[in-house]
Design an enzyme around this catalytic site. Structure first.
Site, PDB file in Angstrom:
ATOM      1  N   LYS A 264     -32.280  13.326 -46.608  1.00 20.37           N
ATOM      2  CA  LYS A 264     -31.924  12.857 -45.159  1.00 20.37           C
ATOM      3  C   LYS A 264     -30.448  13.693 -45.587  1.00 20.37           C
ATOM      4  CE  LYS A 264     -29.293   9.881 -48.690  1.00 20.37           C
ATOM      5  NZ  LYS A 264     -28.171  10.503 -48.755  1.00 20.37           N
TER       6      LYS A 264
ATOM      7  N   PRO B 130     -33.876  19.986 -53.328  1.00 22.76           N
ATOM      8  CA  PRO B 130     -33.198  19.755 -54.237  1.00 22.76           C
ATOM      9  C   PRO B 130     -32.623  18.572 -54.649  1.00 22.76           C
ATOM     10  CG  PRO B 130     -31.959  20.986 -52.523  1.00 22.76           C
ATOM     11  CD  PRO B 130     -32.901  20.672 -51.829  1.00 22.76           C
ATOM     12  N   VAL B 131     -32.639  18.589 -56.061  1.00 23.29           N
ATOM     13  CA  VAL B 131     -32.246  17.447 -56.976  1.00 23.29           C
ATOM     14  C   VAL B 131     -31.823  17.019 -57.610  1.00 23.29           C
ATOM     15  CG1 VAL B 131     -33.537  16.056 -59.259  1.00 23.29           C
ATOM     16  CG2 VAL B 131     -35.092  17.942 -58.410  1.00 23.29           C
ATOM     17  N   ALA B 132     -31.099  15.906 -56.860  1.00 19.20           N
ATOM     18  CA  ALA B 132     -29.988  15.573 -57.552  1.00 19.20           C
ATOM     19  C   ALA B 132     -28.356  16.006 -56.370  1.00 19.20           C
ATOM     20  CB  ALA B 132     -29.747  15.620 -58.997  1.00 19.20           C
TER      21      ALA B 132
ATOM     22  N   ALA C 267     -31.513  12.841 -51.276  1.00 19.75           N
ATOM     23  CA  ALA C 267     -32.446  11.697 -51.588  1.00 19.75           C
ATOM     24  C   ALA C 267     -34.198  12.288 -51.403  1.00 19.75           C
ATOM     25  CB  ALA C 267     -32.346  10.520 -49.720  1.00 19.75           C
ATOM     26  N   GLY C 268     -33.958  13.391 -52.370  1.00 19.28           N
ATOM     27  CA  GLY C 268     -34.811  14.337 -52.449  1.00 19.28           C
ATOM     28  C   GLY C 268     -36.721  13.023 -53.780  1.00 19.28           C
ATOM     29  N   GLY C 269     -35.844  12.215 -54.808  1.00 18.44           N
ATOM     30  CA  GLY C 269     -36.396  11.789 -55.059  1.00 18.44           C
ATOM     31  C   GLY C 269     -36.965  10.728 -54.375  1.00 18.44           C
ATOM     32  N   SER C 270     -36.005  10.123 -53.309  1.00 21.07           N
ATOM     33  CA  SER C 270     -36.706   8.809 -52.829  1.00 21.07           C
ATOM     34  C   SER C 270     -37.856   9.290 -52.126  1.00 21.07           C
ATOM     35  CB  SER C 270     -35.506   8.281 -52.019  1.00 21.07           C
ATOM     36  OG  SER C 270     -34.662   7.870 -52.368  1.00 21.07           O
ATOM     37  N   ALA C 271     -37.161  10.542 -51.235  1.00 22.43           N
ATOM     38  CA  ALA C 271     -39.070  11.211 -50.096  1.00 22.43           C
ATOM     39  C   ALA C 271     -39.760  10.792 -50.855  1.00 22.43           C
ATOM     40  CB  ALA C 271     -37.951  11.825 -49.429  1.00 22.43           C
TER      41      ALA C 271
ATOM     42  N   ASP D  28     -33.020   4.566 -51.063  1.00 21.49           N
ATOM     43  CA  ASP D  28     -32.873   5.694 -49.970  1.00 21.49           C
ATOM     44  C   ASP D  28     -34.386   5.484 -49.744  1.00 21.49           C
ATOM     45  OD1 ASP D  28     -30.083   5.758 -49.881  1.00 21.49           O
ATOM     46  OD2 ASP D  28     -30.279   7.424 -50.902  1.00 21.49           O
TER      47      ASP D  28
END
Ligand code: C5P
Length: 379
Positions: A20, A118-120, A124-128, A160
Site C-alpha cells: 500500500k 521490501p521490508v521496513a 506495509a509488507g509485514g502487514s500484507a 495496517d
C-alpha cells in the site's frame, strides 16, 4: 496436531497480497496506548507478496525473495502472529457443525512467504504478509470467519493489516484499522523508488513527535499555531492545501513520543486529524493531475529528518515531471504519481538514471486485497 487435518483440507493454500501507499496520512495526537490517532487514505498497489500455508507439526516461517534476510523469524514475524491470532479466534465448530481443524486449539502451519515488497519500507509488507496468512489459514482450517471477523483479528495483529485484507482505496481511522472503502475512480500509475535500508515505523513516529515538540517550543509552547507542517516545497514535505484543508488536517503542536520522552503535557496539543475532502473529490475525478498535488504525508518531514538523502529522490522525481511525489507511509520508499502508464515508464527510466535509489518498480492502483490464488482442494 496433524490428525486434526485428516479428513479435511491437505492441499497448501496460497494467497497473494498487495503493498500500500498512503495518499493522505494525517497524524493526530499520541494516545495513551502509544499509538497516534490517524486519518489516512490507503491505496493498494500492484506489488505483491505471496504466502503459502500448509499443515505442519509445528508453526514455522520461511521467507524467500526481496530482503528475505531482514524478515524476523519465529514469533516476531507478523505472519506467525497472525496464524496464532486466527487459531485463537477460530470458533470451536463451524457453521456446518462438523468437527475438524476448528476444534484444534492451535493448529500448526508451515508458512512460506515469497517477498517482493521490501521490508521496513513504508509499504506495509509485514502487514500484507500477516493479512495473507489470515486469509490462507482461514481457508486451510475451514475456520469460516467472515470478512469483518477477519478484519477484527487483523486489527489486533497490526495497524495496517486490516487494510491489506480489504485492498482498493479506503479511509482508515483510529490507528488505521477502522476502514471505510472510498469512492475512487480510475487507475493510477505509480513509480516506487526503493531506498537502501529500511526505517522503523515506531522510530519515524517518535521523530514526528520530536519535530512537533521542537516546533511548538520555538513558537511559544505546545498548541501554538505553528502552521501546516511540511508545506510543500522543494523538499516535497507533506500536507499541501488539501491536508491542511477542512479543519486543518495537518497536525501541529508537540505530541509526546511513547515513553513520555517529550512530556505528557504536549500530548493533547496536536489537533484531531481531518480527512482531506479535496483529495476525496479529486479521487472521484480519476484525474492524476488533480490528485498529485493533494498527496499529503505528515510523517514525511520525520522520515526526511532520519534519511535526508530521500530529498534527492523526491527532487529527481519532480524534475522528471511526476504529478505527485511523496514518501510512502513511514518511508523510506518514495512514491511518484505519473500522468499515465507511458509517463510511468519514462519516470522509472529517469529515476533509475538519476541514481537516487536502489531500484524502482512501476505499479498501479487500486488493486484488490489479499486473495487466494491456489489450494483449497477437499481431500
Ligand atoms: O501497529 P503497528 O505494529 O504496525 O505499529 C508499529 C508502530 O508504529 C507502533 O508501535 C507505534 O509506535 C507506531 N504507530 C503509531 N500510530 C499508529 C500506527 C503505528 O504511533 N497509528
Amino acid at each position: 496436531m496433524l490428525a486434526a487435518y485428516d479428513h479435511l483440507i491437505v492441499t497448501p493454500v496460497t494467497v497473494r497480497v498487495p503493498a500500500k501507499v498512503n495518499l493522505q496520512l494525517a497524524v493526530g495526537p499520541l494516545r495513551a496506548d502509544g499509538y497516534h490517532d490517524l486519518v489516512t487514505v490507503f491505496h493498494a498497489v500492484s506489488l505483491f507478496d505471496e504466502v503459502t500455508v500448509r499443515p505442519a507439526e509445528r508453526t514455522t516461517v520461511r521467507v524467500t525473495g526481496e530482503d528475505a534476510a531482514a524478515v524476523p523469524a519465529g514469533r516476531a514475524n507478523l505472519a506467525v502472529q497472525a496464524a496464532m491470532a486466527l487459531a485463537k479466534a477460530a470458533r470451536p465448530a463451524g457453521r456446518d457443525g462438523r468437527a475438524g481443524p476448528r476444534r484444534a486449539a492451535r493448529p500448526a502451519v508451515a508458512i512460506e512467504i515469497r517477498k517482493r515488497i521490501p521490508v521496513a519500507a513504508g509499504l506495509a509488507g509485514g502487514s500484507a504478509d500477516a493479512a495473507a496468512t489470515l486469509v490462507a489459514c482461514n481457508e486451510l482450517w475451514q475456520a469460516g470467519l467472515s470478512g469483518p471477523e477477519l478484519g477484527q483479528v487483523a486489527a489486533g495483529v497490526g495497524s495496517d493489516v486490516a487494510f491489506a485484507l480489504l485492498g482498493g482505496t479506503a479511509v482508515g481511522l483510529g490507528r488505521g484499522e477502522q476502514l471505510t472503502a472510498a469512492l475512487a475512480a480510475g487507475t493510477y500509475h505509480w513509480v516506487l523508488a526503493f531506498a537502501a535500508g529500511g526505517l522503523s515505523t515506531a522510530e519515524v513516529y517518535a521523530a514526528c513527535d520530536r519535530l512537533r515538540a521542537a516546533r511548538a517550543a520555538s513558537v511559544g509552547g505546545p498548541g501554538s499555531a505553528a502552521g501546516p507542517e511540511g508545506a510543500v516545497g522543494p523538499e516535497g514535505a507533506a500536507s499541501p492545501g488539501g491536508a491542511a484543508g477542512p479543519g486543518g488536517a495537518v497536525s501541529q503542536g508537540g505530541a509526546a513520543s511513547p515513553g513520555g520522552r517529550l512530556g505528557l503535557a504536549a500530548i493533547g496539543a496536536a489537533p484531531a486529524p481531518q480527512l482531506s475532502t479535496e483529495l476525496m473529490a479529486a479521487l472521484r475525478s480519476a484525474d492524476p493531475a488533480a490528485v498529485g498535488p493533494l498527496l499529503a504525508n505528515d510523517l514525511q518531514p520525520a522520515a526526511l529528518s532520519l534519511r535526508p538523502v530521500l530529498r534527492r529522490a523526491l527532487a529527481a522525481g519532480r524534475e522528471s515531471g511526476a504529478v505527485g511525489a511523496m514518501v510512502s507511509g513511514s518511508g523510506p520508499t518514495c512514491a511518484f504519481l505519473a500522468a499515465d502508464a507511458r509517463h510511468a515508464r519514462e519516470l522509472a527510466v529517469s529515476l533509475t538514471g538519476a541514481g537516487v535509489c536502489r531500484g524502482v518498480a512501476r505499479v498501479h492502483g487500486p488493486v484488490p486485497g489479499a486473495a487466494v490464488v491456489a489450494g483449497t482442494e477437499q481431500a
